[in-house]
Design a protein around this motif. Structure first.
Motif, PDB file in Angstrom:
ATOM      1  N   UNK A  23       0.830  -1.199   0.000  1.00  0.00           N
ATOM      2  CA  UNK A  23       0.000   0.000   0.000  1.00  0.00           C
ATOM      3  C   UNK A  23       0.864   1.248   0.000  1.00  0.00           C
ATOM      4  N   UNK A  24       0.297   2.340  -0.487  1.00  0.00           N
ATOM      5  CA  UNK A  24       0.991   3.615  -0.528  1.00  0.00           C
ATOM      6  C   UNK A  24      -0.006   4.741  -0.712  1.00  0.00           C
ATOM      7  N   UNK A  25       0.508   5.917  -1.014  1.00  0.00           N
ATOM      8  CA  UNK A  25      -0.332   7.097  -1.222  1.00  0.00           C
ATOM      9  C   UNK A  25      -0.076   7.646  -2.620  1.00  0.00           C
ATOM     10  N   UNK A  26      -1.150   7.765  -3.397  1.00  0.00           N
ATOM     11  CA  UNK A  26      -1.079   8.306  -4.747  1.00  0.00           C
ATOM     12  C   UNK A  26      -1.565   9.748  -4.708  1.00  0.00           C
ATOM     13  N   UNK A  27      -0.788  10.648  -5.323  1.00  0.00           N
ATOM     14  CA  UNK A  27      -1.175  12.055  -5.391  1.00  0.00           C
ATOM     15  C   UNK A  27      -1.305  12.473  -6.840  1.00  0.00           C
ATOM     16  N   UNK A  28      -2.469  13.031  -7.159  1.00  0.00           N
ATOM     17  CA  UNK A  28      -2.760  13.510  -8.502  1.00  0.00           C
ATOM     18  C   UNK A  28      -2.485  15.006  -8.563  1.00  0.00           C
ATOM     19  N   UNK A  29      -1.940  15.460  -9.681  1.00  0.00           N
ATOM     20  CA  UNK A  29      -1.723  16.893  -9.851  1.00  0.00           C
ATOM     21  C   UNK A  29      -3.074  17.584 -10.040  1.00  0.00           C
ATOM     22  N   UNK A  30      -3.121  18.827  -9.610  1.00  0.00           N
ATOM     23  CA  UNK A  30      -4.327  19.641  -9.710  1.00  0.00           C
ATOM     24  C   UNK A  30      -3.908  21.046 -10.136  1.00  0.00           C
ATOM     25  N   UNK A  35      -4.668  22.049  -3.585  1.00  0.00           N
ATOM     26  CA  UNK A  35      -3.761  21.036  -3.046  1.00  0.00           C
ATOM     27  C   UNK A  35      -3.839  19.784  -3.917  1.00  0.00           C
ATOM     28  N   UNK A  36      -2.751  19.000  -3.999  1.00  0.00           N
ATOM     29  CA  UNK A  36      -2.830  17.735  -4.740  1.00  0.00           C
ATOM     30  C   UNK A  36      -3.921  16.849  -4.148  1.00  0.00           C
ATOM     31  N   UNK A  37      -4.538  16.046  -4.977  1.00  0.00           N
ATOM     32  CA  UNK A  37      -5.550  15.085  -4.535  1.00  0.00           C
ATOM     33  C   UNK A  37      -4.804  13.801  -4.181  1.00  0.00           C
ATOM     34  N   UNK A  38      -4.743  13.452  -2.896  1.00  0.00           N
ATOM     35  CA  UNK A  38      -3.980  12.284  -2.435  1.00  0.00           C
ATOM     36  C   UNK A  38      -4.916  11.249  -1.841  1.00  0.00           C
ATOM     37  N   UNK A  39      -4.674   9.979  -2.207  1.00  0.00           N
ATOM     38  CA  UNK A  39      -5.513   8.886  -1.708  1.00  0.00           C
ATOM     39  C   UNK A  39      -4.652   7.667  -1.378  1.00  0.00           C
ATOM     40  N   UNK A  63     -13.533  11.763  -8.533  1.00  0.00           N
ATOM     41  CA  UNK A  63     -12.561  12.790  -8.921  1.00  0.00           C
ATOM     42  C   UNK A  63     -11.399  12.156  -9.696  1.00  0.00           C
ATOM     43  N   UNK A  64     -11.068  10.899  -9.372  1.00  0.00           N
ATOM     44  CA  UNK A  64      -9.980  10.202 -10.069  1.00  0.00           C
ATOM     45  C   UNK A  64     -10.250  10.122 -11.561  1.00  0.00           C
ATOM     46  N   UNK A  65     -11.494   9.889 -11.925  1.00  0.00           N
ATOM     47  CA  UNK A  65     -11.832   9.727 -13.330  1.00  0.00           C
ATOM     48  C   UNK A  65     -11.464  10.977 -14.131  1.00  0.00           C
ATOM     49  N   UNK A  72       1.249  11.842 -11.854  1.00  0.00           N
ATOM     50  CA  UNK A  72       1.028  11.517 -10.447  1.00  0.00           C
ATOM     51  C   UNK A  72       2.365  11.292  -9.748  1.00  0.00           C
ATOM     52  N   UNK A  73       2.302  11.299  -8.433  1.00  0.00           N
ATOM     53  CA  UNK A  73       3.418  10.774  -7.646  1.00  0.00           C
ATOM     54  C   UNK A  73       2.820   9.715  -6.732  1.00  0.00           C
ATOM     55  N   UNK A  74       3.609   8.695  -6.464  1.00  0.00           N
ATOM     56  CA  UNK A  74       3.174   7.573  -5.645  1.00  0.00           C
ATOM     57  C   UNK A  74       4.246   7.323  -4.600  1.00  0.00           C
ATOM     58  N   UNK A  75       3.847   7.321  -3.332  1.00  0.00           N
ATOM     59  CA  UNK A  75       4.793   7.201  -2.226  1.00  0.00           C
ATOM     60  C   UNK A  75       4.485   5.943  -1.421  1.00  0.00           C
ATOM     61  N   UNK A  76       5.528   5.146  -1.191  1.00  0.00           N
ATOM     62  CA  UNK A  76       5.459   3.957  -0.351  1.00  0.00           C
ATOM     63  C   UNK A  76       6.486   4.166   0.746  1.00  0.00           C
ATOM     64  N   UNK A  77       6.106   3.918   1.997  1.00  0.00           N
ATOM     65  CA  UNK A  77       7.065   4.128   3.082  1.00  0.00           C
ATOM     66  C   UNK A  77       6.820   3.107   4.191  1.00  0.00           C
ATOM     67  N   UNK A  78       7.830   2.915   5.005  1.00  0.00           N
ATOM     68  CA  UNK A  78       7.721   1.997   6.123  1.00  0.00           C
ATOM     69  C   UNK A  78       9.008   1.976   6.916  1.00  0.00           C
ATOM     70  N   UNK A  79       8.965   1.264   8.032  1.00  0.00           N
ATOM     71  CA  UNK A  79      10.119   1.178   8.914  1.00  0.00           C
ATOM     72  C   UNK A  79      10.438  -0.286   9.172  1.00  0.00           C
ATOM     73  N   UNK A  80      11.718  -0.604   9.193  1.00  0.00           N
ATOM     74  CA  UNK A  80      12.152  -1.937   9.584  1.00  0.00           C
ATOM     75  C   UNK A  80      13.266  -1.780  10.608  1.00  0.00           C
ATOM     76  N   UNK A  81      13.983  -2.840  10.897  1.00  0.00           N
ATOM     77  CA  UNK A  81      15.048  -2.794  11.895  1.00  0.00           C
ATOM     78  C   UNK A  81      16.172  -1.832  11.558  1.00  0.00           C
ATOM     79  N   UNK A  82      16.290  -1.442  10.293  1.00  0.00           N
ATOM     80  CA  UNK A  82      17.334  -0.516   9.860  1.00  0.00           C
ATOM     81  C   UNK A  82      16.883   0.941   9.843  1.00  0.00           C
ATOM     82  N   UNK A  83      15.604   1.200  10.145  1.00  0.00           N
ATOM     83  CA  UNK A  83      15.082   2.562  10.136  1.00  0.00           C
ATOM     84  C   UNK A  83      14.034   2.753   9.055  1.00  0.00           C
TER      85      UNK A  83
END
Length: 149
Positions: A23-30, A35-39, A63-65, A72-83
């Motif tokens: 999972x991540x966050x998708x941001x559409x340009x506007x 503000x960008x539309x982020x979901x 609105x996506x349609x 777009x920009x798509x961001x995936x993030x998370x933390x593990x034992x290394x940070x």
């Protein structure tokens, strides 16, 4: 304690972090005054082609349609034992029903896992989904690392 600095991930480390889906966050340009539309969205990732696949809920009033085929920009993030780690992909979201990319998409979808995450509050069978892909123009991965003070 050392300071924290962000470093670029190597390609294999980035691909391992992305896995075959998540999972991540998708941001559409506007327009500039909005503000960008982020979901939040789930994705599949094909490391061999560096391509993301998405199953997006769409409706006539969605609105996506109106903003599909925009950058777009798509961001995936998370933390593990290394940070902390993050990956940012940007480019044009493409509809997969275009004949020019349909065959490539079918092959790519066989190599990914798109989690079915309930962001909607109603049964998935009642929601109309369409498949899209992102072949990023830019794909970067960063990780947190301890550095001496």
């Amino acid at each position: 304690m050392g300071a924290r600095e962000s470093l670029e991930m190597e390609v294999d480390e980035r691909d391992e972090f992305l896995g075959t889906g998540g999972t991540g966050v998708m941001s559409f340009s506007t327009p500039a005054n909005e503000a960008p539309h982020s979901i939040p969205v789930s994705y599949g990732y094909d490391a061999s082609e560096e391509t993301f696949y998405f199953r997006l809920a769409v409706s006539p009033e969605s609105r996506k349609q109106r903003i599909v085929n925009s950058v777009i920009s798509f961001v995936i993030y998370g933390m593990d034992g290394d940070g902390w780690k993050s990956v940012i992909a940007s480019g044009k979201l493409e509809e997969t029903n275009d004949e020019a990319i349909a065959t490539e998409t079918l092959q790519g979808l066989q190599r990914v896992t798109i989690p079915l995450v309930d962001f909607f509050g109603k049964p998935p069978g009642e929601i109309h989904f369409e498949f899209y892909r992102l072949v990023p123009d830019e794909l970067t991965g960063r990780k947190e690392s301890k550095t001496p003070v």
